[in-house]
Design an enzyme around this catalytic site. Structure first.
Site, PDB file in Angstrom:
ATOM      1  N   VAL A 175       6.362   6.636  16.872  1.00  0.00           N
ATOM      2  CA  VAL A 175       6.918   6.288  15.608  1.00  0.00           C
ATOM      3  C   VAL A 175       7.965   8.150  15.274  1.00  0.00           C
ATOM      4  CG1 VAL A 175       6.316   4.615  13.860  1.00  0.00           C
ATOM      5  CG2 VAL A 175       4.994   7.032  14.483  1.00  0.00           C
ATOM      6  N   ASN A 187       3.891   1.809   8.033  1.00  0.00           N
ATOM      7  CA  ASN A 187       2.161   2.033   8.373  1.00  0.00           C
ATOM      8  C   ASN A 187       1.392   2.524   9.577  1.00  0.00           C
ATOM      9  OD1 ASN A 187      -0.275   0.595   7.808  1.00  0.00           O
ATOM     10  ND2 ASN A 187      -0.094   0.096   9.357  1.00  0.00           N
ATOM     11  N   TYR A 195      -5.616  14.475   7.111  1.00  0.00           N
ATOM     12  CA  TYR A 195      -5.105  13.926   6.577  1.00  0.00           C
ATOM     13  C   TYR A 195      -4.440  13.412   5.161  1.00  0.00           C
ATOM     14  CZ  TYR A 195      -5.644   8.569   5.645  1.00  0.00           C
ATOM     15  OH  TYR A 195      -4.902   6.568   5.568  1.00  0.00           O
TER      16      TYR A 195
END
Lengths: 266, 252
Positions: A67, A93, A163
């Protein structure tokens, strides 16, 4: 999930489709009538998952995808148009996590999180918007982009600070894209989903295999227990379908109520 | 048929979002007791519900009155013996600058939009706790509970109140009952049409459509779709969530 054809004949691209939420969402979209292009960077898991879903006799294909590679996105979109003629749904996702206090954060791991979780969503969304704008017969352009954030994008969770940083960026990137498309008088909708405590291969990697077996770990979750990928897949189908035609720039939290008690920053 | 075998109460069920939600629940298999103040509108709604071949019941109710909620609870107990879904859709809308707003009006809007939700939870919770699975409450709040608008102090304040009530009830009612809220922007339905009676309909629709980031003016079904998702078992891990259905208005 019952097959009601809620996304009948729509064409979807799913990233991180080999396992967890991406796999469950691919399956749910297929069962509700969509054509799904499953993408992942993990070739062996992607092949296994693709075989499992193609055995259901549904309209599915698979493609390796990094990605973070802008050219690879172009290749995927060209293929989608060549094979299916249009794009209706993109589920961004794919994502990674690393377990570290920010003060100890390894910079290579940090950059990898930003590249995949943030830049990957940016590149995917940009490609999808350009592709949706070129869909034949749609005036104004329409489509649904769904970005996987996390309750870590809404609240701070210690030991996964990088994150959380990336997922907060996803949440606001989502809103910025939603407004940008809306102000162009388009019906390209962009929304984010914020799962918490969902058992996937990624979260098992963070917390360890036993975490999800021990009820004591969910004492603080109001509904108790953990979520499963199918819980998120249900929300994906809703947001992808025309049922959500008025929904854009929204956050949908699926966390058993946990974020309600994580301070009052609602 | 996501609601086959389920029982539901929908307040404000004689018009607008509440009526659409009741119709959709019946279509998807639920038995529905809907409530409202206006008996003539109820008669029409009841006919529409029965035309769907579903089982629907009506009870007249002022949602701000404890005794009316007690009667609804009694009726639910007698008819269903338990409750799976409660949709608190009844509410009122007023606007006006604070200097033109009476204290009485402020309290009335609060009673209709917040007390009603509290009373519903209070009096139906025992029946919701008897649901066979996990029961679900969906409160119809508003985008006006998330963001402020000028000349709208009663409505905005009350809708923000209903959002925090939703969160606290989610904690108190877990794990047997889930509690969530939708926060819709304006949708074109008979309520908005009534509010603009005498004005040019197309002009008003254009005004609302252009006031949204996404130039789309939805109707009651757009909100009902979100309510049905939250009310169904598809959202079994969702509680305490505030979900905007607002064409992007709350995102910027």
């Amino acid at each position: 999930m019952a097959n009601l054809g809620r996304v009948q004949d729509m064409v979807a691209v799913v990233t991180g489709a080999a396992t967890g939420i991406g796999f469950a969402s691919s399956k749910a979209l297929l069962e509700e009538g969509a054509t799904v292009v499953m993408t992942d960077i993990d070739e062996s898991n992607l092949n296994r998952s693709y075989k499992e879903l193609s055995a259901l006799g549904l309209s599915v294909s698979s493609s390796l995808l990094d990605v973070t590679d802008e050219n690879a996105w172009q290749v995927i979109m060209d293929r989608v148009i060549k094979d299916y003629g249009r794009l209706d749904i993109l589920l961004n996702n794919a994502g990674v996590v690393s377990h570290s206090l920010l003060k100890d954060q390894d910079m290579d791991a940090y950059q990898r999180i930003v590249d995949i979780n943030v830049n990957g969503v940016f590149l995917g969304s940009k490609s999808a918007i350009l592709t949706m704008r070129a869909n034949a017969g749609d005036d104004p352009p329409r489509g649904s982009i769904i970005n996987m954030s996390s309750i870590g994008g809404q609240r701070a969770i210690q030991t996964v600070g990088a994150y959380c940083t990336s997922k907060a960026a996803v949440a606001n990137l989502t809103k910025a894209l939603a407004i940008e498309c809306a102000e162009k008088r388009e019906f390209i909708r962009v929304n984010s989903i914020h799962p918490g405590n969902t058992k996937t291969s990624m979260t098992e990697t963070i917390y360890g295999d036993e975490y999800f077996e021990d009820e004591a770990n969910y004492k603080s979750v109001p509904l108790g227990g953990h979520g499963i990928p199918e819980d998120v897949a249900e929300a994906v189908v809703y947001l992808a379908s025309d049922e959500a035609r008025m929904v854009t720039g929204s956050e949908l939290t699926i966390d058993g109520g946990l974020s309600v008690i994580l301070a009052g920053r609602n | 048929m996501r609601f086959k075998g389920k029982t539901a109460v929908v307040t404000g069920g004689t018009s607008g979002i509440g009526k659409e939600t009741a119709l959709r629940l019946v279509k998807e298999g639920a038995e529905v007791l809907f409530t409202g103040r206006d008996e003539s509108r109820a008669e029409q709604a009841l006919q529409e519900l029965e035309k769907l071949g579903g089982r629907a019941y009506f009870q007249q109710q002022d949602v701000t009155k404890t005794e009316d909620w007690l009667r609804v609870a009694e009726q639910v107990d007698k008819t269903f013996g338990r409750l799976d879904v409660l949709v608190n859709s009844a509410g009122v809308f007023t606007y006006g600058a604070i200097e033109d707003t009476t204290y009485e009006e402020f309290k009335n809007v609060w009673r209709s939009n917040v007390d009603s939700v509290l009373l519903g939870m209070k009096h139906l919770l025992p029946l919701l706790e008897q649901a066979s699975g996990v029961a679900s409450v969906v409160n119809v709040s508003s985008l006006s509970g998330v963001m402020g608008h000028p000349d709208c102090v009663c409505y905005c304040t009350s809708k923000a109140g209903s959002l925090m009530l939703t969160r606290v009830m989610a904690l108190e009612a877990a794990p047997k009952v889930r509690v969530n809220a939708v926060a819709p922007g304006p949708v074109w339905n008979e309520l908005l049409e009534r509010a603009h009676a005498g004005q040019d309909k197309e002009e008003m629709q254009e005004y609302y459509r252009e006031s949204q980031p996404m130039k789309f003016l939805g109707d009651s079904s757009d909100v009902a779709n979100g309510i049905l998702y939250l009310a169904s078992d598809a959202a079994r891990y969702v509680t305490g969530t505030i979900f905007r259905i607002d064409a992007g208005r709350g995102a910027d």
